[in-house]
Design an enzyme around this catalytic site. Structure first.
Site, PDB file in Angstrom:
ATOM      1  N   CYS A  81       0.827  -1.207   0.000  1.00 49.69           N
ATOM      2  CA  CYS A  81       0.000   0.000   0.000  1.00 49.69           C
ATOM      3  C   CYS A  81       0.864   1.262   0.000  1.00 49.69           C
ATOM      4  CB  CYS A  81      -0.980  -0.030   1.170  1.00 49.69           C
ATOM      5  SG  CYS A  81      -2.309   1.187   1.033  1.00 49.69           S
ATOM      6  N   HIS A 192      -3.701  -5.029   0.016  1.00 52.11           N
ATOM      7  CA  HIS A 192      -3.231  -5.513   1.319  1.00 52.11           C
ATOM      8  C   HIS A 192      -3.294  -7.038   1.357  1.00 52.11           C
ATOM      9  CE1 HIS A 192      -3.043  -1.732   3.695  1.00 52.11           C
ATOM     10  NE2 HIS A 192      -3.900  -1.326   2.788  1.00 52.11           N
ATOM     11  N   GLU A 194      -2.331  -8.979   3.654  1.00 51.46           N
ATOM     12  CA  GLU A 194      -2.673  -9.438   5.003  1.00 51.46           C
ATOM     13  C   GLU A 194      -4.177  -9.386   5.269  1.00 51.46           C
ATOM     14  OE1 GLU A 194      -2.434  -4.986   5.571  1.00 51.46           O
ATOM     15  OE2 GLU A 194      -1.512  -6.498   4.286  1.00 51.46           O
TER      16      GLU A 194
END
Length: 214
Positions: A81, A192, A194
């Site tokens: 990001c 992202h 994650e």
């Protein structure tokens, strides 16, 4: 397996990135902004959320920018990001902010108010799930098909000068933007991983065993 360091820029996704890396089998994960710790790491993750100006101010701390530049050129390195956007030469955000200059190009803002085909307005920030069309293969993408869904939260997008650095692309309204870049030991994503469930965890799992070659 060598230590993985998540660079601490005070952003909200630091702990979630570290936990996701541990979940996929990273041997040892630490969160640090200490240049010496970053230099000693076997692999480095540069995450970030928020404004580029705050990130640039943190990078101005003694030795930190130099340590990030070294890591991005000599060991497996993953930007996420804002950690992608900060690698570029210049961002339009906050009236114009210089980046690390590791990737040629700029960071631009999505134009607000575009009317889409269904009559609704394009939302800025671009937030939520979207598909990533892969431009080419890469070890970090092993097991991830083109068109896989990833999670995004951003108002700005990168515009690399070199087309051969583009790893993935995504469309938001009429704008098709670069959502992943790769060069040598460096990979960076606008999305992202994650927060992206199976596809994101697969990318992180590939990263923790990656030797930095494409």
């Amino acid at each position: 397996m060598s230590e993985t360091v998540v660079i601490d820029f005070g952003s909200g996704n630091l702990r979630s990135v570290a936990k996701a890396l541990e979940q996929v089998g990273a041997h040892k994960v630490s969160v640090s902004a200490d240049p010496a710790v970053i230099r000693a790491a076997g692999r480095v993750v540069f995450p970030g959320q928020g404004a580029i100006g705050a990130c640039a101010a943190r990078l101005a701390e003694p030795g930190l920018a130099a340590a990030v530049r070294e890591a991005a050129t000599n060991k497996p390195f993953l930007g996420i990001c804002l950690g992608l956007q900060a690698l570029f030469e210049f961002s339009e955000e906050d009236g114009g902010v210089a980046g690390l200059g590791l990737v040629a190009g700029r960071v631009a803002r999505f134009a607000a108010g575009e009317t889409l085909a269904g009559g609704e307005r394009r939302k800025v920030p671009h937030m939520g799930w979207n598909q990533v069309d892969l431009a080419r293969g890469h070890p970090l993408l092993a097991g991830i098909p083109s068109g896989a869904w990833f999670y995004f939260v951003h108002s700005y997008y990168v515009c690399p000068t070199q087309a051969d650095l583009v790893l993935g692309q995504t469309s938001h309204g009429s704008t098709t933007f670069t959502s992943a870049v790769a060069r040598g030991n460096l990979v960076a994503t606008q999305f992202h991983p994650e927060k992206s469930h199976h596809a994101g965890l697969r990318l992180l799992s590939n990263f923790v065993t990656w030797n930095g070659e494409d």
